[in-house]
Motif scaffolding. Structure first.
Motif, PDB file in Angstrom:
ATOM      1  N   ARG A 165      35.399  65.505  -9.788  1.00 46.28           N
ATOM      2  CA  ARG A 165      35.763  64.618 -10.896  1.00 46.28           C
ATOM      3  C   ARG A 165      35.217  63.210 -10.678  1.00 46.28           C
ATOM      4  NH1 ARG A 165      41.914  63.007 -11.041  1.00 46.28           N
ATOM      5  NH2 ARG A 165      41.124  61.809  -9.276  1.00 46.28           N
ATOM      6  N   GLU A 166      35.316  62.724  -9.465  1.00 51.69           N
ATOM      7  CA  GLU A 166      34.892  61.353  -9.190  1.00 51.69           C
ATOM      8  C   GLU A 166      33.369  61.223  -9.146  1.00 51.69           C
ATOM      9  OE1 GLU A 166      36.921  58.890  -9.190  1.00 51.69           O
ATOM     10  OE2 GLU A 166      38.685  60.189  -9.414  1.00 51.69           O
ATOM     11  N   ASP A 167      32.699  62.190  -8.516  1.00 54.33           N
ATOM     12  CA  ASP A 167      31.236  62.111  -8.401  1.00 54.33           C
ATOM     13  C   ASP A 167      30.721  63.489  -8.022  1.00 54.33           C
ATOM     14  OD1 ASP A 167      28.555  61.616  -7.814  1.00 54.33           O
ATOM     15  OD2 ASP A 167      28.966  59.629  -7.019  1.00 54.33           O
ATOM     16  N   GLN A 168      30.323  64.265  -9.030  1.00 60.18           N
ATOM     17  CA  GLN A 168      29.924  65.634  -8.745  1.00 60.18           C
ATOM     18  C   GLN A 168      28.598  65.703  -7.994  1.00 60.18           C
ATOM     19  OE1 GLN A 168      29.670  67.781 -12.417  1.00 60.18           O
ATOM     20  NE2 GLN A 168      27.799  66.776 -13.098  1.00 60.18           N
ATOM     21  N   GLU A 169      27.725  64.699  -8.176  1.00 62.09           N
ATOM     22  CA  GLU A 169      26.474  64.689  -7.415  1.00 62.09           C
ATOM     23  C   GLU A 169      26.753  64.505  -5.924  1.00 62.09           C
ATOM     24  OE1 GLU A 169      26.903  62.963 -10.168  1.00 62.09           O
ATOM     25  OE2 GLU A 169      25.482  63.935 -11.560  1.00 62.09           O
ATOM     26  N   LEU A 170      27.690  63.608  -5.612  1.00 61.82           N
ATOM     27  CA  LEU A 170      28.047  63.389  -4.218  1.00 61.82           C
ATOM     28  C   LEU A 170      28.727  64.619  -3.636  1.00 61.82           C
ATOM     29  CD1 LEU A 170      28.128  61.426  -1.852  1.00 61.82           C
ATOM     30  CD2 LEU A 170      30.327  60.572  -2.719  1.00 61.82           C
ATOM     31  N   ALA A 171      29.568  65.285  -4.430  1.00 58.50           N
ATOM     32  CA  ALA A 171      30.227  66.501  -3.958  1.00 58.50           C
ATOM     33  C   ALA A 171      29.201  67.596  -3.675  1.00 58.50           C
ATOM     34  CB  ALA A 171      31.247  66.983  -4.989  1.00 58.50           C
ATOM     35  N   ALA A 172      28.214  67.713  -4.550  1.00 60.11           N
ATOM     36  CA  ALA A 172      27.156  68.701  -4.318  1.00 60.11           C
ATOM     37  C   ALA A 172      26.346  68.354  -3.075  1.00 60.11           C
ATOM     38  CB  ALA A 172      26.242  68.781  -5.545  1.00 60.11           C
ATOM     39  N   PHE A 173      26.096  67.066  -2.864  1.00 62.85           N
ATOM     40  CA  PHE A 173      25.365  66.625  -1.672  1.00 62.85           C
ATOM     41  C   PHE A 173      26.147  66.949  -0.404  1.00 62.85           C
ATOM     42  CE2 PHE A 173      24.195  63.360   1.457  1.00 62.85           C
ATOM     43  CZ  PHE A 173      22.823  63.583   1.535  1.00 62.85           C
ATOM     44  N   VAL A 191      47.650  61.530 -16.211  1.00 64.98           N
ATOM     45  CA  VAL A 191      46.538  62.446 -15.938  1.00 64.98           C
ATOM     46  C   VAL A 191      46.430  62.656 -14.431  1.00 64.98           C
ATOM     47  CG1 VAL A 191      44.067  62.836 -16.202  1.00 64.98           C
ATOM     48  CG2 VAL A 191      45.337  61.622 -17.990  1.00 64.98           C
ATOM     49  N   GLY A 192      46.366  63.915 -14.030  1.00 65.91           N
ATOM     50  CA  GLY A 192      46.265  64.236 -12.618  1.00 65.91           C
ATOM     51  C   GLY A 192      47.583  64.562 -11.958  1.00 65.91           C
ATOM     52  N   ARG A 193      48.720  64.404 -12.654  1.00 67.46           N
ATOM     53  CA  ARG A 193      50.037  64.724 -12.110  1.00 67.46           C
ATOM     54  C   ARG A 193      50.617  65.914 -12.870  1.00 67.46           C
ATOM     55  NH1 ARG A 193      53.006  60.644  -9.583  1.00 67.46           N
ATOM     56  NH2 ARG A 193      54.633  62.235  -9.311  1.00 67.46           N
ATOM     57  N   PRO A 194      50.730  67.092 -12.253  1.00 63.31           N
ATOM     58  CA  PRO A 194      51.289  68.257 -12.962  1.00 63.31           C
ATOM     59  C   PRO A 194      52.685  68.008 -13.527  1.00 63.31           C
ATOM     60  CG  PRO A 194      50.218  68.953 -10.932  1.00 63.31           C
ATOM     61  CD  PRO A 194      50.216  67.453 -10.915  1.00 63.31           C
ATOM     62  N   ILE A 195      53.551  67.343 -12.767  1.00 62.50           N
ATOM     63  CA  ILE A 195      54.897  67.090 -13.273  1.00 62.50           C
ATOM     64  C   ILE A 195      54.851  66.116 -14.448  1.00 62.50           C
ATOM     65  CG2 ILE A 195      55.302  65.193 -11.652  1.00 62.50           C
ATOM     66  CD1 ILE A 195      57.867  67.763 -12.996  1.00 62.50           C
ATOM     67  N   LEU A 225      44.860  70.608 -15.298  1.00 58.14           N
ATOM     68  CA  LEU A 225      44.110  71.215 -14.208  1.00 58.14           C
ATOM     69  C   LEU A 225      42.628  70.876 -14.287  1.00 58.14           C
ATOM     70  CD1 LEU A 225      43.702  73.155 -11.821  1.00 58.14           C
ATOM     71  CD2 LEU A 225      43.646  75.035 -13.481  1.00 58.14           C
ATOM     72  N   ILE A 226      42.057  70.981 -15.483  1.00 58.09           N
ATOM     73  CA  ILE A 226      40.615  70.762 -15.574  1.00 58.09           C
ATOM     74  C   ILE A 226      40.261  69.316 -15.922  1.00 58.09           C
ATOM     75  CG2 ILE A 226      40.044  73.137 -16.115  1.00 58.09           C
ATOM     76  CD1 ILE A 226      39.867  72.337 -19.040  1.00 58.09           C
ATOM     77  N   TRP A 227      41.114  68.665 -16.710  1.00 59.49           N
ATOM     78  CA  TRP A 227      40.828  67.270 -17.063  1.00 59.49           C
ATOM     79  C   TRP A 227      41.232  66.334 -15.927  1.00 59.49           C
ATOM     80  CZ3 TRP A 227      43.950  63.731 -20.797  1.00 59.49           C
ATOM     81  CH2 TRP A 227      43.205  62.576 -21.059  1.00 59.49           C
ATOM     82  N   GLY A 228      42.462  66.477 -15.465  1.00 59.50           N
ATOM     83  CA  GLY A 228      42.924  65.637 -14.373  1.00 59.50           C
ATOM     84  C   GLY A 228      42.370  66.058 -13.030  1.00 59.50           C
ATOM     85  N   GLY A 229      42.006  67.355 -12.910  1.00 55.90           N
ATOM     86  CA  GLY A 229      41.488  67.845 -11.648  1.00 55.90           C
ATOM     87  C   GLY A 229      39.988  67.716 -11.521  1.00 55.90           C
ATOM     88  N   ALA A 230      39.263  68.385 -12.409  1.00 58.19           N
ATOM     89  CA  ALA A 230      37.805  68.425 -12.298  1.00 58.19           C
ATOM     90  C   ALA A 230      37.098  67.457 -13.239  1.00 58.19           C
ATOM     91  CB  ALA A 230      37.300  69.842 -12.566  1.00 58.19           C
ATOM     92  N   GLY A 231      37.847  66.786 -14.112  1.00 61.50           N
ATOM     93  CA  GLY A 231      37.233  65.815 -15.010  1.00 61.50           C
ATOM     94  C   GLY A 231      36.523  66.434 -16.196  1.00 61.50           C
ATOM     95  N   MET A 232      36.800  67.700 -16.505  1.00 60.39           N
ATOM     96  CA  MET A 232      36.192  68.363 -17.655  1.00 60.39           C
ATOM     97  C   MET A 232      37.106  68.228 -18.870  1.00 60.39           C
ATOM     98  SD  MET A 232      34.558  71.848 -16.044  1.00 60.39           S
ATOM     99  CE  MET A 232      36.106  72.433 -15.378  1.00 60.39           C
ATOM    100  N   PHE A 284      46.725  66.551 -25.461  1.00 62.01           N
ATOM    101  CA  PHE A 284      46.086  65.383 -24.850  1.00 62.01           C
ATOM    102  C   PHE A 284      47.052  64.206 -24.814  1.00 62.01           C
ATOM    103  CE2 PHE A 284      41.984  67.449 -25.008  1.00 62.01           C
ATOM    104  CZ  PHE A 284      41.254  66.797 -24.027  1.00 62.01           C
ATOM    105  N   LEU A 285      47.826  64.050 -25.880  1.00 60.45           N
ATOM    106  CA  LEU A 285      48.829  62.991 -25.892  1.00 60.45           C
ATOM    107  C   LEU A 285      49.872  63.222 -24.802  1.00 60.45           C
ATOM    108  CD1 LEU A 285      50.279  60.537 -27.088  1.00 60.45           C
ATOM    109  CD2 LEU A 285      51.251  62.043 -28.832  1.00 60.45           C
ATOM    110  N   ALA A 286      50.277  64.474 -24.613  1.00 59.70           N
ATOM    111  CA  ALA A 286      51.269  64.794 -23.592  1.00 59.70           C
ATOM    112  C   ALA A 286      50.757  64.471 -22.199  1.00 59.70           C
ATOM    113  CB  ALA A 286      51.650  66.275 -23.685  1.00 59.70           C
ATOM    114  N   VAL A 287      49.535  64.888 -21.897  1.00 61.57           N
ATOM    115  CA  VAL A 287      48.982  64.649 -20.564  1.00 61.57           C
ATOM    116  C   VAL A 287      48.741  63.156 -20.345  1.00 61.57           C
ATOM    117  CG1 VAL A 287      47.040  65.134 -19.026  1.00 61.57           C
ATOM    118  CG2 VAL A 287      47.967  66.951 -20.463  1.00 61.57           C
TER     119      VAL A 287
END
Length: 300
Positions: free
Chosen positions: A166-174, A230-234, A24-31, A222-225
């Motif tokens: 995740r891709e570009d938080q500066e652009l998302a904030a803009f 990365v980014g696919r819940p299933i 959720l946070i790594w594949g989703g928000a890049g954290m 981390f190995l599992a994801v």
């Protein structure tokens, strides 16, 4: 043999919840959260303490998720303005702090002796095999519900915003998105799922101790994801099941390589896990189920 298979599937499901939490946070928000084992421990101890005080098991599961949310908010309020690499370091430190608190605060966690006698629902009534069947089904249902919820979230405007961050938080904030608020919500939800996984683990094992929450658990997830995608819940769930199957298979390495002491077998197992991670990153960096990014709609 059936009990062992059910045990493997149950632990695989619990690891699947942890993988969904990380995804959720790594594949989703890049954290990057290197403190996943800490939130896992918080949930396990919170539910053990709650049910030990007389609360029913369902309330203990809720308490574990709430404790995960609180821990996630504490971490994120202090670290969200840090760069990604520093955020990873702080979360790793958080997990170690949780483990040391569990090790030293005997009045709360019974220290290194751990907490035993954690209530296992219907274990006495169902017997060993019946309980394993019931608990495996319970974990499978919870994993399915969490997966469905995260899939819907992934396809919602909230999920698309997380991917934009995740891709570009500066652009998302803009573009007018409140980046810190979205990160805070994602981290809190991820921590709640990890806390729920910890509670399920504690009630299944009926015993938890600081040794159960080593940082190596985070490496496994981390190995599992990574293996699942990365980014696919299933993919995260499938990767967790594969990792647990791989870990259980390495238990028999002592029979394949004779003459090894138990300590050497344990070290060889960890080496095999590291080699598996390197192979996955080299041969399949996108995982078994790569993330599907739908194309942008064409202008009419």
């Amino acid at each position: 043999m059936l009990n062992y298979l059910l045990f493997t599937l149950t632990i695989g499901g619990i690891y699947g919840l942890l993988a969904l939490s990380l995804n959720l946070i790594w594949g989703g928000a890049g954290m990057v959260n290197l403190g996943l084992a800490g939130f896992f421990a918080v949930g396990a101890y919170a539910s053990a303490i709650a049910t030990g005080a007389g609360a029913p098991v369902p309330l203990g599961l809720i308490a574990a998720a709430c404790a995960g949310v609180v821990a996630g908010l504490v971490v994120t309020f202090a670290t969200l303005r840090l760069r990604d690499d520093y955020l990873a370091i702080v979360t790793l430190g958080f997990a170690e702090v949780v483990r040391l608190v569990a090790l030293n605060e005997r009045w709360l966690t019974n220290g290194s002796d751990g907490m035993s006698g954690i209530r296992a629902p219907f274990k006495a009534e169902l017997g060993p095999l019946g309980f394993n069947l019931f608990y495996c089904g319970l974990v499978a249902v919870i994993v399915a519900l969490v997966w469905l919820a995260l899939r819907r979230l992934d396809l919602s405007p909230f999920g698309r915003t997380l991917k934009a961050i995740r891709e570009d938080q500066e652009l998302a904030a803009f573009a007018g998105k409140k980046v810190l608020r979205f990160k805070l919500q994602a981290f809190a939800l991820s921590a709640a799922i990890a806390g729920l996984a910890g509670a399920l683990y504690g009630h299944y094992q009926t015993y938890v101790s600081p040794d159960h929450f080593q940082p190596l658990i985070t490496i496994y997830i981390f190995l599992a994801v990574t293996a699942g995608g990365v980014g696919r819940p299933i993919g995260a769930v499938i990767g967790a099941l594969l990792v647990v199957a791989f870990l259980e298979a390495t238990r028999f390495v002592g029979e394949v390589v004779p003459g090894l002491q138990p300590v050497q077998v344990a070290a060889l197992r960890e080496m095999l896990v590291g080699a598996a991670l390197i192979l996955v990153l080299y041969l399949r960096p996108q995982g078994l189920l790569p993330e599907r990014i739908p194309p942008a709609p064409r202008p009419s």
